[in-house]
Enzyme design. Structure first.
Site, PDB file in Angstrom:
ATOM      1  CG  ASN A 235      -3.775  -2.310   6.898  1.00  0.00           C
ATOM      2  OD1 ASN A 235      -3.671  -1.860   5.767  1.00  0.00           O
ATOM      3  ND2 ASN A 235      -4.784  -3.071   7.275  1.00  0.00           N
TER       4      ASN A 235
ATOM      5  NE  ARG B  63      -6.653 -12.109   5.366  1.00  0.00           N
ATOM      6  CZ  ARG B  63      -7.273 -10.912   5.322  1.00  0.00           C
ATOM      7  NH1 ARG B  63      -7.429 -10.267   4.163  1.00  0.00           N
ATOM      8  NH2 ARG B  63      -7.722 -10.364   6.401  1.00  0.00           N
TER       9      ARG B  63
ATOM     10  CE1 TYR C  21      -9.571  -2.639   0.477  1.00  0.00           C
ATOM     11  CE2 TYR C  21      -8.656  -0.739  -0.662  1.00  0.00           C
ATOM     12  CZ  TYR C  21      -8.487  -1.878   0.106  1.00  0.00           C
ATOM     13  OH  TYR C  21      -7.227  -2.262   0.502  1.00  0.00           O
TER      14      TYR C  21
ATOM     15  CD  GLU D 194      -9.352  -8.853  -3.644  1.00  0.00           C
ATOM     16  OE1 GLU D 194     -10.209  -8.605  -2.776  1.00  0.00           O
ATOM     17  OE2 GLU D 194      -8.173  -9.163  -3.363  1.00  0.00           O
TER      18      GLU D 194
ATOM     19  CG  HIS E 298      -5.494  -6.139  -0.397  1.00  0.00           C
ATOM     20  ND1 HIS E 298      -6.713  -6.037   0.217  1.00  0.00           N
ATOM     21  CD2 HIS E 298      -5.633  -7.066  -1.393  1.00  0.00           C
ATOM     22  CE1 HIS E 298      -7.573  -6.853  -0.391  1.00  0.00           C
ATOM     23  NE2 HIS E 298      -6.944  -7.484  -1.370  1.00  0.00           N
TER      24      HIS E 298
ATOM     25  CB  THR F  28      -7.246  -5.823   9.866  1.00  0.00           C
ATOM     26  OG1 THR F  28      -7.781  -6.945   9.153  1.00  0.00           O
ATOM     27  CG2 THR F  28      -7.580  -4.533   9.138  1.00  0.00           C
TER      28      THR F  28
ATOM     29  CG  PHE G 210     -13.052   1.888   7.567  1.00  0.00           C
ATOM     30  CD1 PHE G 210     -12.636   1.324   6.364  1.00  0.00           C
ATOM     31  CD2 PHE G 210     -13.684   1.070   8.492  1.00  0.00           C
ATOM     32  CE1 PHE G 210     -12.851  -0.019   6.086  1.00  0.00           C
ATOM     33  CE2 PHE G 210     -13.903  -0.287   8.224  1.00  0.00           C
ATOM     34  CZ  PHE G 210     -13.484  -0.828   7.018  1.00  0.00           C
TER      35      PHE G 210
ATOM     36  NE  ARG H  94      -2.479  -5.812   7.012  1.00  0.00           N
ATOM     37  CZ  ARG H  94      -3.654  -6.317   6.645  1.00  0.00           C
ATOM     38  NH1 ARG H  94      -4.202  -7.298   7.331  1.00  0.00           N
ATOM     39  NH2 ARG H  94      -4.289  -5.834   5.583  1.00  0.00           N
TER      40      ARG H  94
ATOM     41  CE  LYS I 102      -4.011  -2.205   2.214  1.00  0.00           C
ATOM     42  NZ  LYS I 102      -4.971  -2.146   3.367  1.00  0.00           N
TER      43      LYS I 102
END
Ligand code: ADP
Ligand code: MG
Length: 137
Positions: free
Chosen positions: A112, A85, A49, A126, A115, A91, A57, A102, A9
């Site tokens: 964070n 993950r 998203y 995606e 993704h 998250t 948010f 993270r 990100k």
């Protein structure tokens, strides 16, 4: 072998952490099958998203994801979705396990650093959203 979709990100790109995050990624057994730096448009971020559009948010998330360039990735390994993950961590970095990406690199629940798709079905959606079929091996 399974593929998943990942993003480094804009917070992590701005902090020059692309290399460190890719090193952790490869160290965790993922093959990088496609990789592209892009600066998302508002439309792209809102579409990506869309499932979160009713969340409080959402506006902040779209602002964040469009504030600078990010790195789009197709990652492959056995159980790629679940393993990515795990490699990312929770998250909220405050809840992320020691050694996860993270935990090591993220600032907050919003900013964070990475993704990851949450299911094989969403990974396919995606990947198709950002990569043309012929860029994926
Ligand atoms: P994940 O990225 O771990 O799958 P979600 O799908 O729940 O998490 O949320 C998508 C993204 O929205 C998160 O990665 C984070 O950037 C942002 N986000 C989630 N929860 C919050 C929150 N409470 N406040 C601000 N941003 C959030
Ligand atoms: Mg998610």
């Amino acid at each position: 072998m399974e593929k998943t979709f990942a993003i480094i990100k804009p917070d992590a790109v701005a902090k020059n952490q692309i290399g460190d995050i890719l090193a952790v990624t490869e160290g965790a057994g993922f093959k990088i099958r496609a990789m592209q730096m892009t600066h998302m448009t508002r439309k792209q971020a809102e579409g990506f998203y869309a499932v979160h559009k009713e969340r409080p948010f959402f506006g902040e998330l779209v602002e964040f994801m469009t504030e600078g360039p990010c790195v789009l990735l197709c990652l492959e390994r056995e159980d790629a979705v679940v393993k990515w993950r795990e490699t990312m961590g929770a998250t909220n970095p405050a809840n992320a396990a020691e050694g996860t990406i993270r935990k090591r690199f993220a600032e907050s629940v919003g900013r964070n650093c990475v993704h990851g798709s949450d299911s094989a079905e969403n990974a396919a959606i995606e990947l198709a959203y950002f990569f043309a079929g012929n860029t994926l091996s």
